[in-house]
Design an enzyme around this catalytic site. Structure first.
Site, short mmCIF file in Angstrom:
data_model
loop_
_atom_site.label_atom_id
_atom_site.label_comp_id
_atom_site.label_asym_id
_atom_site.label_seq_id
_atom_site.Cartn_x
_atom_site.Cartn_y
_atom_site.Cartn_z
N HIS A 120 0.75 1.54 -7.47
CA HIS A 120 0.40 3.37 -7.06
C HIS A 120 0.32 2.97 -5.92
O HIS A 120 0.01 1.55 -4.98
CB HIS A 120 -1.36 1.63 -7.42
CG HIS A 120 -1.19 1.51 -9.25
ND1 HIS A 120 -0.98 2.89 -10.23
CD2 HIS A 120 -0.43 0.63 -10.17
CE1 HIS A 120 -1.46 2.36 -10.94
NE2 HIS A 120 -0.85 0.84 -11.29
N LYS B 55 12.31 -2.61 2.24
CA LYS B 55 13.10 -1.99 3.05
C LYS B 55 14.75 -1.79 2.37
O LYS B 55 15.59 -3.07 2.39
CB LYS B 55 13.31 -1.30 4.20
CG LYS B 55 11.85 -1.58 5.28
CD LYS B 55 11.33 -1.25 6.68
CE LYS B 55 9.85 -0.87 6.55
NZ LYS B 55 9.76 -1.39 8.02
N ARG C 49 14.77 -9.28 5.92
CA ARG C 49 15.37 -9.18 7.24
C ARG C 49 16.73 -9.35 7.08
O ARG C 49 17.13 -10.23 7.43
CB ARG C 49 15.02 -9.19 8.13
CG ARG C 49 13.20 -8.56 8.60
CD ARG C 49 12.80 -8.84 10.14
NE ARG C 49 11.71 -8.63 10.23
CZ ARG C 49 10.19 -8.36 9.71
NH1 ARG C 49 10.01 -8.60 9.14
NH2 ARG C 49 10.06 -7.63 9.97
N LYS D 193 23.04 -11.64 8.88
CA LYS D 193 24.23 -11.66 9.77
C LYS D 193 24.65 -11.18 8.92
O LYS D 193 24.33 -10.72 7.65
CB LYS D 193 24.20 -13.21 9.31
CG LYS D 193 25.84 -13.92 9.59
CD LYS D 193 26.06 -15.48 9.09
CE LYS D 193 26.54 -16.13 9.70
NZ LYS D 193 26.95 -17.68 9.71
#
Length: 181
Positions: free
Chosen positions: A98, A146, A160, A163
């Site tokens: 939402h 992301k 994130r 390596k």
């Protein structure tokens, strides 16, 4: 009336999928996913027990891939999983959410794509619109909000890349894992 029947059929199939998700036979369970729900699931791939779904179409799974037990797959906007992908237990994949800034709390989202040879650790949450690149590894408990580049290792909240991962070309041997097949 047609809309009510369609709604009833949709939730009925999701309820049936939840029940059959507890069946110990990969053959029976995965046949239902293929033929009852219309999931593009090759015979070389496995969805382990306890999987739950939103959306009855939009899930495409490549060859020799594994979806771990108690996974949750929100397929309303599409989930595309490549070849030889290993998704561990209790992973959550979301394709809709939402808009908390919207006056009407509108639904937004996007498809999730997981490239071939990726490994998704247990209890990872993948949010709408994310692409996880080929060969990427996502550490247990990460929240992927992301895109993750190919051939990298990522973990954390938010995930994130930390390596690079060496390029490999394995094929998961799913036939050896198929108990009660």
């Amino acid at each position: 009336m047609r809309e009510k029947l369609s709604h009833f059929k949709y939730w009925g199939l999701l309820w049936l999928a939840t029940l059959l998700g507890k069946c110990p036979s990969h053959a029976i369970r995965n046949a239902f996913y293929r033929h009852g729900l219309g999931v593009e699931l090759p015979k070389s791939s496995i969805i382990y027990w306890g999987a739950r779904f939103f959306g009855l179409n939009g899930l495409i799974i490549g060859e020799n891939s594994i979806i771990g037990d108690h996974a949750f797959l929100d397929c309303r906007n599409g989930v595309n999983i490549g070849n030889s992908v290993n998704i561990a237990s209790e992973v959550r994949i979301w394709t809709a959410e939402h808009d908390v800034f919207s006056d009407d709390f509108a639904q937004i989202g996007g498809a999730v794509t997981i490239g071939s040879h990726a490994f998704i650790g247990s209890r990872v949450t993948i949010l709408p619109g994310v692409t996880i690149g080929e060969g990427a590894v996502i550490g247990a408990g990460a929240v992927v909000s992301k895109d993750i580049a190919p051939w990298t290792i990522a973990f954390g909240v938010p995930a994130r890349s930390v390596k690079d991962r060496p390029r490999v070309g394995y094929t998961l041997q799913t036939a050896k894992r198929a108990l009660f097949q």
